[in-house]
Design a protein around this motif. Structure first.
Motif, PDB file in Angstrom:
ATOM      1  N   HIS A  56       5.242   3.677   1.969  1.00 48.36           N
ATOM      2  CA  HIS A  56       5.119   2.382   1.299  1.00 48.36           C
ATOM      3  C   HIS A  56       4.970   1.326   2.387  1.00 48.36           C
ATOM      4  O   HIS A  56       5.923   0.988   3.088  1.00 48.36           O
ATOM      5  CB  HIS A  56       6.345   2.099   0.440  1.00 48.36           C
ATOM      6  CG  HIS A  56       6.270   0.799  -0.310  1.00 48.36           C
ATOM      7  ND1 HIS A  56       5.361   0.571  -1.320  1.00 48.36           N
ATOM      8  CD2 HIS A  56       6.982  -0.349  -0.178  1.00 48.36           C
ATOM      9  CE1 HIS A  56       5.518  -0.656  -1.790  1.00 48.36           C
ATOM     10  NE2 HIS A  56       6.501  -1.229  -1.113  1.00 48.36           N
ATOM     11  N   LEU A  57       3.764   0.821   2.567  1.00 45.92           N
ATOM     12  CA  LEU A  57       3.460  -0.148   3.618  1.00 45.92           C
ATOM     13  C   LEU A  57       3.265  -1.526   3.011  1.00 45.92           C
ATOM     14  O   LEU A  57       2.555  -1.672   1.998  1.00 45.92           O
ATOM     15  CB  LEU A  57       2.203   0.263   4.381  1.00 45.92           C
ATOM     16  CG  LEU A  57       2.199   1.677   4.990  1.00 45.92           C
ATOM     17  CD1 LEU A  57       0.839   1.986   5.606  1.00 45.92           C
ATOM     18  CD2 LEU A  57       3.295   1.803   6.036  1.00 45.92           C
ATOM     19  N   VAL A  58       3.876  -2.519   3.625  1.00 45.53           N
ATOM     20  CA  VAL A  58       3.722  -3.909   3.193  1.00 45.53           C
ATOM     21  C   VAL A  58       3.137  -4.700   4.361  1.00 45.53           C
ATOM     22  O   VAL A  58       3.763  -4.799   5.415  1.00 45.53           O
ATOM     23  CB  VAL A  58       5.061  -4.524   2.753  1.00 45.53           C
ATOM     24  CG1 VAL A  58       4.858  -5.976   2.337  1.00 45.53           C
ATOM     25  CG2 VAL A  58       5.671  -3.728   1.608  1.00 45.53           C
ATOM     26  N   PHE A  59       1.941  -5.229   4.174  1.00 43.54           N
ATOM     27  CA  PHE A  59       1.298  -6.057   5.198  1.00 43.54           C
ATOM     28  C   PHE A  59       1.510  -7.518   4.817  1.00 43.54           C
ATOM     29  O   PHE A  59       1.179  -7.943   3.717  1.00 43.54           O
ATOM     30  CB  PHE A  59      -0.204  -5.764   5.274  1.00 43.54           C
ATOM     31  CG  PHE A  59      -0.530  -4.406   5.835  1.00 43.54           C
ATOM     32  CD1 PHE A  59      -0.826  -4.249   7.179  1.00 43.54           C
ATOM     33  CD2 PHE A  59      -0.540  -3.287   5.017  1.00 43.54           C
ATOM     34  CE1 PHE A  59      -1.123  -3.005   7.689  1.00 43.54           C
ATOM     35  CE2 PHE A  59      -0.833  -2.032   5.524  1.00 43.54           C
ATOM     36  CZ  PHE A  59      -1.121  -1.891   6.869  1.00 43.54           C
TER      37      PHE A  59
ATOM     38  N   LEU B 267       0.844  -1.193   0.000  1.00 46.87           N
ATOM     39  CA  LEU B 267       0.000   0.000   0.000  1.00 46.87           C
ATOM     40  C   LEU B 267       0.880   1.244   0.000  1.00 46.87           C
ATOM     41  O   LEU B 267       1.766   1.385   0.846  1.00 46.87           O
ATOM     42  CB  LEU B 267      -0.899  -0.007   1.245  1.00 46.87           C
ATOM     43  CG  LEU B 267      -1.797   1.206   1.459  1.00 46.87           C
ATOM     44  CD1 LEU B 267      -2.836   1.302   0.347  1.00 46.87           C
ATOM     45  CD2 LEU B 267      -2.481   1.133   2.819  1.00 46.87           C
ATOM     46  N   ASP B 268       0.654   2.119  -0.966  1.00 44.96           N
ATOM     47  CA  ASP B 268       1.331   3.411  -1.001  1.00 44.96           C
ATOM     48  C   ASP B 268       0.359   4.480  -0.542  1.00 44.96           C
ATOM     49  O   ASP B 268      -0.744   4.609  -1.085  1.00 44.96           O
ATOM     50  CB  ASP B 268       1.825   3.734  -2.416  1.00 44.96           C
ATOM     51  CG  ASP B 268       3.013   2.860  -2.808  1.00 44.96           C
ATOM     52  OD1 ASP B 268       3.704   2.385  -1.901  1.00 44.96           O
ATOM     53  OD2 ASP B 268       3.236   2.647  -4.020  1.00 44.96           O
ATOM     54  N   LEU B 269       0.755   5.240   0.465  1.00 41.89           N
ATOM     55  CA  LEU B 269      -0.107   6.277   1.041  1.00 41.89           C
ATOM     56  C   LEU B 269       0.584   7.629   0.911  1.00 41.89           C
ATOM     57  O   LEU B 269       1.698   7.816   1.399  1.00 41.89           O
ATOM     58  CB  LEU B 269      -0.384   5.962   2.518  1.00 41.89           C
ATOM     59  CG  LEU B 269      -1.140   7.025   3.310  1.00 41.89           C
ATOM     60  CD1 LEU B 269      -2.579   7.144   2.806  1.00 41.89           C
ATOM     61  CD2 LEU B 269      -1.115   6.714   4.799  1.00 41.89           C
ATOM     62  N   ARG B 270      -0.090   8.562   0.252  1.00 39.00           N
ATOM     63  CA  ARG B 270       0.418   9.931   0.150  1.00 39.00           C
ATOM     64  C   ARG B 270      -0.186  10.733   1.296  1.00 39.00           C
ATOM     65  O   ARG B 270      -1.400  10.857   1.420  1.00 39.00           O
ATOM     66  CB  ARG B 270       0.042  10.568  -1.182  1.00 39.00           C
ATOM     67  CG  ARG B 270       0.719   9.912  -2.392  1.00 39.00           C
ATOM     68  CD  ARG B 270       0.356  10.607  -3.694  1.00 39.00           C
ATOM     69  NE  ARG B 270       0.832  11.992  -3.712  1.00 39.00           N
ATOM     70  CZ  ARG B 270       0.043  13.057  -3.586  1.00 39.00           C
ATOM     71  NH1 ARG B 270      -1.266  12.889  -3.406  1.00 39.00           N
ATOM     72  NH2 ARG B 270       0.539  14.281  -3.616  1.00 39.00           N
ATOM     73  N   ALA B 271       0.675  11.250   2.156  1.00 39.67           N
ATOM     74  CA  ALA B 271       0.179  11.964   3.341  1.00 39.67           C
ATOM     75  C   ALA B 271       1.222  12.966   3.811  1.00 39.67           C
ATOM     76  O   ALA B 271       2.416  12.856   3.522  1.00 39.67           O
ATOM     77  CB  ALA B 271      -0.142  10.981   4.463  1.00 39.67           C
TER      78      ALA B 271
END
Length: 267
Positions: A76-79, A47-51
């Motif tokens: 850049h989150l990897v679950f 998951l890529d989150l722009r914040a």
């Protein structure tokens, strides 16, 4: 969520995990009800989150970027999956004892101090006491950038013994038929044996733990000032009167007189 609201990073991750758990539960339900020989599950999620990243009260907070909004950071989150044994193994490290105190009870520590200690893995008073017992106060001070003197002062106060109640208890022992229970906090420290005195005279300790002592006072030690010392220079005192529960006394004529009718125990 509108653009002005920020969210703690751990809250965002927990929310995503919760929804993934729901998705996994739905897939398991489908597999059981449909009796499928083969089905599919999600192994990893990227998951890529722009914040926008903000710091508030020692916390990382994120504010999702709006459409077309620039100058936002990209997370850049990897679950990935984790098994139940792995969860339980890590959960034990964070488990608290039922009677353990929170760091919030330490007046000498500020909110910022407690946050820094939590970052170092110290979340409870018991864990902070273990730091002292292992002579790691200076090391924790360096890691958390907290003054060692303030840590020692906080430890001195929360590690001091506290007597909350003194009460008689029944005993089947012929040798010690009249016993007293002392309940409180920090009555015993690891590796040390407590000292109990009544009327400035030692009292025998039959059993002991951090929250309770069972003592066998002498015939003339059922009223007065009880002192408990759990370590050198750390002691507490409490006045009590359990004379109504004292064993039978010999009077001047040599006759044995029974104790008066028992009253309620003095806390």
């Amino acid at each position: 969520m509108n653009g002005a609201v920020t969210l703690r990073l751990e809250d965002f991750i927990q929310a995503v995990q919760s929804q993934l758990d729901n998705a996994q539960a739905a897939m398991a339900l489908k597999a059981r009800n449909a009796n499928l020989p083969l089905t599919f599950a999600i192994k990893d999620i990227n998951l890529d989150l722009r914040a926008h990243v903000e710091f508030y009260d020692s916390e990382i907070r994120i504010r999702p970027a709006a459409a077309g909004e620039g100058e936002a950071s990209v997370f850049h989150l990897v679950f990935t999956t984790i098994t139940r044994p792995a969860i339980e193994e890590n959960a034990r490290a964070f488990a608290d004892e039922p009677d353990d105190q929170s760091l919030d009870d330490i007046e000498e520590l500020t909110h910022e101090d407690r946050k820094r200690l939590e970052w170092a893995g110290v979340r409870t008073v018991r864990q902070l006491q273990e730091v002292e017992d292992s002579n790691r106060v200076s090391a924790i001070g360096r890691i958390t950038n907290l003054p060692v003197d303030r840590l020692r002062k906080a430890l001195s106060r929360v590690s001091a013994p506290l007597v909350q109640r003194v009460e008689p208890i029944a005993s089947d022992s012929a040798e010690n038929p009249h016993l007293v229970r002392v309940t409180g906090r920090n009555l015993v420290r690891p590796g040390l044996f407590p000292q109990v005195r009544i009327g400035n005279r030692p009292v025998s300790i039959l059993s002991s733990n951090a929250g309770e002592l069972v003592i066998a006072p002498g015939e003339d030690q059922w009223v007065g000032e009880l002192t408990v010392e759990n370590s050198p220079q750390r002691a507490t005192a409490m006045s009590f009167d359990l004379s109504a529960f004292a064993p039978a006394q010999h009077n001047l004529s040599g006759r044995i007189e029974a104790p008066p009718v028992p009253l309620a125990a003095v806390p």
